[in-house]
Design an enzyme around this catalytic site. Structure first.
Site, PDB file in Angstrom:
ATOM      1  N   LYS A 111       0.837  -1.215   0.000  1.00 35.16           N
ATOM      2  CA  LYS A 111       0.000   0.000   0.000  1.00 35.16           C
ATOM      3  C   LYS A 111       0.868   1.260   0.000  1.00 35.16           C
ATOM      4  O   LYS A 111       0.620   2.203  -0.746  1.00 35.16           O
ATOM      5  CB  LYS A 111      -0.894  -0.021   1.251  1.00 35.16           C
ATOM      6  CG  LYS A 111      -1.576   1.280   1.573  1.00 35.16           C
ATOM      7  CD  LYS A 111      -2.459   1.152   2.778  1.00 35.16           C
ATOM      8  CE  LYS A 111      -1.809   1.529   4.092  1.00 35.16           C
ATOM      9  NZ  LYS A 111      -1.687   2.970   4.344  1.00 35.16           N
ATOM     10  N   ASN A 112       1.912   1.258   0.835  1.00 40.25           N
ATOM     11  CA  ASN A 112       2.716   2.469   0.982  1.00 40.25           C
ATOM     12  C   ASN A 112       3.637   2.725  -0.211  1.00 40.25           C
ATOM     13  O   ASN A 112       4.263   3.774  -0.287  1.00 40.25           O
ATOM     14  CB  ASN A 112       3.526   2.427   2.288  1.00 40.25           C
ATOM     15  CG  ASN A 112       2.632   2.616   3.498  1.00 40.25           C
ATOM     16  OD1 ASN A 112       1.433   2.864   3.358  1.00 40.25           O
ATOM     17  ND2 ASN A 112       3.206   2.497   4.693  1.00 40.25           N
ATOM     18  N   CYS A 119      -5.284   8.020   9.514  1.00 38.49           N
ATOM     19  CA  CYS A 119      -5.347   7.387  10.836  1.00 38.49           C
ATOM     20  C   CYS A 119      -5.047   8.387  11.943  1.00 38.49           C
ATOM     21  O   CYS A 119      -4.109   9.182  11.833  1.00 38.49           O
ATOM     22  CB  CYS A 119      -4.313   6.263  10.926  1.00 38.49           C
ATOM     23  SG  CYS A 119      -4.911   4.686  10.349  1.00 38.49           S
ATOM     24  N   ARG A 175       0.515  14.451  12.948  1.00 35.28           N
ATOM     25  CA  ARG A 175       0.764  14.266  11.515  1.00 35.28           C
ATOM     26  C   ARG A 175       0.685  15.577  10.714  1.00 35.28           C
ATOM     27  O   ARG A 175      -0.153  15.738   9.814  1.00 35.28           O
ATOM     28  CB  ARG A 175      -0.174  13.206  10.941  1.00 35.28           C
ATOM     29  CG  ARG A 175      -0.131  11.924  11.741  1.00 35.28           C
ATOM     30  CD  ARG A 175      -0.771  10.783  11.046  1.00 35.28           C
ATOM     31  NE  ARG A 175       0.129  10.130  10.123  1.00 35.28           N
ATOM     32  CZ  ARG A 175      -0.195   9.055   9.396  1.00 35.28           C
ATOM     33  NH1 ARG A 175      -1.386   8.555   9.483  1.00 35.28           N
ATOM     34  NH2 ARG A 175       0.672   8.506   8.594  1.00 35.28           N
ATOM     35  N   ILE A 223       1.976  18.617   8.000  1.00 31.20           N
ATOM     36  CA  ILE A 223       2.520  18.533   6.631  1.00 31.20           C
ATOM     37  C   ILE A 223       3.562  19.637   6.402  1.00 31.20           C
ATOM     38  O   ILE A 223       3.877  19.982   5.278  1.00 31.20           O
ATOM     39  CB  ILE A 223       1.405  18.601   5.554  1.00 31.20           C
ATOM     40  CG1 ILE A 223       0.541  19.858   5.728  1.00 31.20           C
ATOM     41  CG2 ILE A 223       0.551  17.345   5.576  1.00 31.20           C
ATOM     42  CD1 ILE A 223      -0.358  20.149   4.514  1.00 31.20           C
ATOM     43  N   ASP A 224       4.081  20.178   7.524  1.00 34.67           N
ATOM     44  CA  ASP A 224       5.018  21.300   7.391  1.00 34.67           C
ATOM     45  C   ASP A 224       6.266  20.940   6.576  1.00 34.67           C
ATOM     46  O   ASP A 224       6.765  21.762   5.804  1.00 34.67           O
ATOM     47  CB  ASP A 224       5.415  21.819   8.784  1.00 34.67           C
ATOM     48  CG  ASP A 224       6.016  20.734   9.664  1.00 34.67           C
ATOM     49  OD1 ASP A 224       5.523  19.594   9.632  1.00 34.67           O
ATOM     50  OD2 ASP A 224       7.000  21.026  10.370  1.00 34.67           O
ATOM     51  N   LEU A 225       6.755  19.713   6.712  1.00 35.70           N
ATOM     52  CA  LEU A 225       7.981  19.339   5.983  1.00 35.70           C
ATOM     53  C   LEU A 225       7.718  19.279   4.480  1.00 35.70           C
ATOM     54  O   LEU A 225       8.587  19.617   3.670  1.00 35.70           O
ATOM     55  CB  LEU A 225       8.512  17.992   6.474  1.00 35.70           C
ATOM     56  CG  LEU A 225       9.030  17.973   7.906  1.00 35.70           C
ATOM     57  CD1 LEU A 225       9.373  16.550   8.340  1.00 35.70           C
ATOM     58  CD2 LEU A 225      10.254  18.863   8.052  1.00 35.70           C
ATOM     59  N   ASP A 275       4.701   0.967  12.182  1.00 39.21           N
ATOM     60  CA  ASP A 275       3.490   0.265  11.751  1.00 39.21           C
ATOM     61  C   ASP A 275       3.425  -1.166  12.296  1.00 39.21           C
ATOM     62  O   ASP A 275       2.352  -1.769  12.358  1.00 39.21           O
ATOM     63  CB  ASP A 275       3.406   0.222  10.212  1.00 39.21           C
ATOM     64  CG  ASP A 275       3.056   1.578   9.623  1.00 39.21           C
ATOM     65  OD1 ASP A 275       2.793   2.512  10.400  1.00 39.21           O
ATOM     66  OD2 ASP A 275       3.049   1.705   8.382  1.00 39.21           O
ATOM     67  N   ARG A 317      -8.579  -0.544   5.173  1.00 40.31           N
ATOM     68  CA  ARG A 317      -7.725   0.456   4.524  1.00 40.31           C
ATOM     69  C   ARG A 317      -6.386  -0.144   4.113  1.00 40.31           C
ATOM     70  O   ARG A 317      -5.742   0.349   3.193  1.00 40.31           O
ATOM     71  CB  ARG A 317      -7.485   1.632   5.474  1.00 40.31           C
ATOM     72  CG  ARG A 317      -8.745   2.453   5.749  1.00 40.31           C
ATOM     73  CD  ARG A 317      -8.424   3.675   6.570  1.00 40.31           C
ATOM     74  NE  ARG A 317      -7.159   4.188   6.111  1.00 40.31           N
ATOM     75  CZ  ARG A 317      -6.206   4.674   6.885  1.00 40.31           C
ATOM     76  NH1 ARG A 317      -6.388   4.751   8.168  1.00 40.31           N
ATOM     77  NH2 ARG A 317      -5.079   5.098   6.375  1.00 40.31           N
TER      78      ARG A 317
HETATM   79  C1  UD1 Z   1       4.426   6.888   6.307  1.00 42.45           C
HETATM   80  C2  UD1 Z   1       3.620   5.628   6.131  1.00 42.45           C
HETATM   81  C3  UD1 Z   1       3.060   5.179   7.477  1.00 42.45           C
HETATM   82  C4  UD1 Z   1       4.180   5.021   8.497  1.00 42.45           C
HETATM   83  C5  UD1 Z   1       5.041   6.279   8.542  1.00 42.45           C
HETATM   84  C6  UD1 Z   1       6.289   6.124   9.393  1.00 42.45           C
HETATM   85  C7  UD1 Z   1       2.756   5.887   3.893  1.00 42.45           C
HETATM   86  C8  UD1 Z   1       1.569   6.073   3.027  1.00 42.45           C
HETATM   87  N1  UD1 Z   1       2.531   5.907   5.223  1.00 42.45           N
HETATM   88  O1  UD1 Z   1       3.542   7.895   6.820  1.00 42.45           O
HETATM   89  O2  UD1 Z   1       2.403   3.929   7.274  1.00 42.45           O
HETATM   90  O3  UD1 Z   1       3.621   4.827   9.763  1.00 42.45           O
HETATM   91  O4  UD1 Z   1       5.483   6.638   7.223  1.00 42.45           O
HETATM   92  O5  UD1 Z   1       7.052   5.067   8.935  1.00 42.45           O
HETATM   93  O6  UD1 Z   1       3.844   5.662   3.420  1.00 42.45           O
HETATM   94  N2  UD1 Z   1       6.344  14.795  10.314  1.00 42.45           N
HETATM   95  C9  UD1 Z   1       6.397  16.137  10.559  1.00 42.45           C
HETATM   96  N3  UD1 Z   1       6.079  17.000   9.538  1.00 42.45           N
HETATM   97  C10 UD1 Z   1       5.727  16.552   8.299  1.00 42.45           C
HETATM   98  C11 UD1 Z   1       5.683  15.166   8.065  1.00 42.45           C
HETATM   99  C12 UD1 Z   1       5.991  14.298   9.097  1.00 42.45           C
HETATM  100  O7  UD1 Z   1       6.713  16.592  11.659  1.00 42.45           O
HETATM  101  O8  UD1 Z   1       5.464  17.371   7.420  1.00 42.45           O
HETATM  102  C13 UD1 Z   1       6.668  13.848  11.411  1.00 42.45           C
HETATM  103  C14 UD1 Z   1       5.450  13.000  11.802  1.00 42.45           C
HETATM  104  O9  UD1 Z   1       4.614  13.664  12.722  1.00 42.45           O
HETATM  105  C15 UD1 Z   1       6.110  11.772  12.375  1.00 42.45           C
HETATM  106  C16 UD1 Z   1       7.390  11.638  11.552  1.00 42.45           C
HETATM  107  O10 UD1 Z   1       7.596  12.901  10.929  1.00 42.45           O
HETATM  108  O11 UD1 Z   1       6.466  11.989  13.709  1.00 42.45           O
HETATM  109  C17 UD1 Z   1       7.337  10.576  10.499  1.00 42.45           C
HETATM  110  O12 UD1 Z   1       6.200  10.761   9.697  1.00 42.45           O
HETATM  111  P1  UD1 Z   1       6.212  10.390   8.151  1.00 42.45           P
HETATM  112  O13 UD1 Z   1       7.417   9.581   7.861  1.00 42.45           O
HETATM  113  O14 UD1 Z   1       5.994  11.634   7.356  1.00 42.45           O
HETATM  114  O15 UD1 Z   1       4.930   9.475   8.022  1.00 42.45           O
HETATM  115  P2  UD1 Z   1       3.970   9.404   6.784  1.00 42.45           P
HETATM  116  O16 UD1 Z   1       4.703   9.678   5.518  1.00 42.45           O
HETATM  117  O17 UD1 Z   1       2.733  10.179   7.075  1.00 42.45           O
END
Ligand code: UD1
Length: 420
Positions: A22-23, A116, A121, A123-125, A306, A398
């Site tokens: 899925k990912n 979830c 979560r 999206i700043d990055l 996960d 999902r």
């Molecule tokens: C992806 C996976 C999810 C998995 C996660 C961590 C997909 C579709 N989902 O989620 O199954 O649990 O990786 O391995 O691939 N963060 C920020 N700012 C951002 C983005 C992330 O601070 O803009 C933080 C998050 O809060 C978290 C960490 O970075 O603490 C890791 O998150 P991230 O790797 O981005 O997870 P996802 O890509 O959402």
């Protein structure tokens, strides 16, 4: 809404044929927006998250269809302002559409993604990275709308932490830009390597995927491609957890052990025998799982967040006391309250640590509240005395294509009840 009805199962046995991850498939579907040509992605499980991404592509004017066990996509014309807000809110991965849309159209408007509820979560990055690539970003906090202007120009950027999604989004944003982009501090997950292979198949140059420095040199136009995604290492890990709980001997055909080192290491610590038979993994378990003193979730190649709930499900019946520390998401222990209804002895210490005292579980009426937490309840229920009802199965759907079908094929006592 559906429910799962699970009765204590005996030893599991047989073979599971794994499907695409899925990912991997979610960002690859979004990357299909980068070309006007036809794209085909093979071996896709029917998952509601993937179906929602298909609908998102349709909402911006692309064609996307389930096709012979895979998905065909053609984004000849796309509308950068057309994304359905309700769909955006349904899945976290909707954010993946932003990078490709900007690369293709030079502008886009989206609303904040959902997904979830396992933590904040943000999206700043994603947005910071895009602005470092020369994109104008305007966020309206009241409406939750994010408007972006200008094509990514390339450049060098550093991620504050190795976000999987941000790394993927920025790789896709850079793929139609002939100036090179270098992402420092990127995530190293296998699904990122898979996305890189897909971008290369479309004509981009990507080096370094799988390390924390990824360089992308795009083309002004990318062409269509066919791609077979890597298999799902978390689904494979789920069947390992089920085998640890029930005992038995299972073959996970297509599982890629090289992408599961840390997971396999932990399951061997539980006492399982795990071997790689060339095109999959054989796992057997003949005794009660052993406790594991300490497990800390980490970005790849560390123990995956996960897998955390699934390991907890096995440790809940293990012989002894275990500790799990969650370092990625703040609210990823909510399923523990439901496990406790099944008799699990779990103590939470602070926000990110649980202590698990293994014991015999019993059936209960429980509710899945997120994807992997729901899979953990299912796993635990297989070994619990009596009958367990699990509601909230839409969360499990999902990420698992009919989990009850695969587990029944292994001999588990599980059935789906519709309209519970
Ligand atoms: C992806 C996976 C999810 C998995 C996660 C961590 C997909 C579709 N989902 O989620 O199954 O649990 O990786 O391995 O691939 N963060 C920020 N700012 C951002 C983005 C992330 O601070 O803009 C933080 C998050 O809060 C978290 C960490 O970075 O603490 C890791 O998150 P991230 O790797 O981005 O997870 P996802 O890509 O959402």
């Amino acid at each position: 809404m559906d429910a799962l009805l699970i009765t204590k199962s005996g030893k599991l046995g047989g073979k599971i044929q794994l499907k695409g991850a899925k990912n991997s498939i979610l960002p690859i579907l979004a990357a299909s927006v980068l070309t006007k040509d036809d794209v085909f992605i093979g071996n896709c499980p029917y998952l509601s998250d993937i179906d929602d991404m298909i609908k998102i592509i349709r909402s911006i004017g692309g064609k996307a269809e389930w096709d012979n066990g895979g998905i065909s996509v053609c984004c000849h014309d796309v509308d950068p302002f057309g994304i359905d807000r309700t769909l955006m809110k349904k899945i976290r991965s909707s954010i993946f559409i932003l990078g490709p849309l900007l690369a293709r159209c030079g502008e886009a408007r989206i609303s904040a993604p959902g997904g979830c509820e396992i933590g904040k979560r943000p999206i700043d990055l994603h947005l910071l990275g895009l602005s470092e690539l020369g994109v104008g970003v305007a966020e309206d906090r009241e409406s939750g709308l994010v408007s972006c202007y200008g094509r990514p120009k390339g450049g060098m950027l550093r991620l504050r932490c190795p976000s999987v999604g941000a790394t993927e989004n920025l790789m896709m944003a850079a793929a139609l830009c002939e100036e090179p982009t270098v992402i420092l501090g990127g995530a190293k997950e296998p699904e990122i390597i898979d996305l890189a292979h897909f971008l290369v198949a479309m004509g981009a140059l990507v080096v370094g995927a799988g390390t924390d420095v990824i360089a992308i040199k795009g083309q002004s136009e990318l062409h269509g491609a066919s791609h077979l995604p890597i298999t799902d290492r978390i689904v494979a890990g789920t069947f390992l957890a089920a085998t640890a709980v029930c005992g038995g001997d299972v073959l996970l055909d297509g599982a890629i052990s090289g992408f599961m080192d840390c997971t396999l290491y932990k399951f061997r610590m539980l006492g399982m025998e795990i071997t790689d038979y060339g095109c999959g993994i054989r796992a057997s378990s003949h005794n009660r799982p052993k406790a594991i003193e300490r497990t800390v979730t980490m970005p790849y190649p560390g123990f995956p967040t996960d897998m955390q709930p699934l390991l907890t499900a096995a440790l809940a019946v293990a012989d002894g006391e275990s500790t799990i520390i969650e370092t990625l998401f703040e609210s990823r222990f909510r399923y523990c309250e439901e496990l406790k209804k099944m008799g699990a002895s779990i103590e939470q210490e602070g926000e990110n640590t649980v202590r698990i005292f293994g014991k015999r579980l019993h059936g209960a009426d429980v509710k899945a509240q997120d994807l992997r937490g729901g899979a953990a309840l299912t796993t635990a229920a297989l070994g619990a005395d009596g009958i367990t009802y699990i509601s909230g199965v839409e969360h499990i759907d999902r990420g698992y294509e009919r989990i009850e079908r695969d587990l029944s094929n292994l001999g588990a006592n599980i059935e789906r009840i519709s309209d519970f």
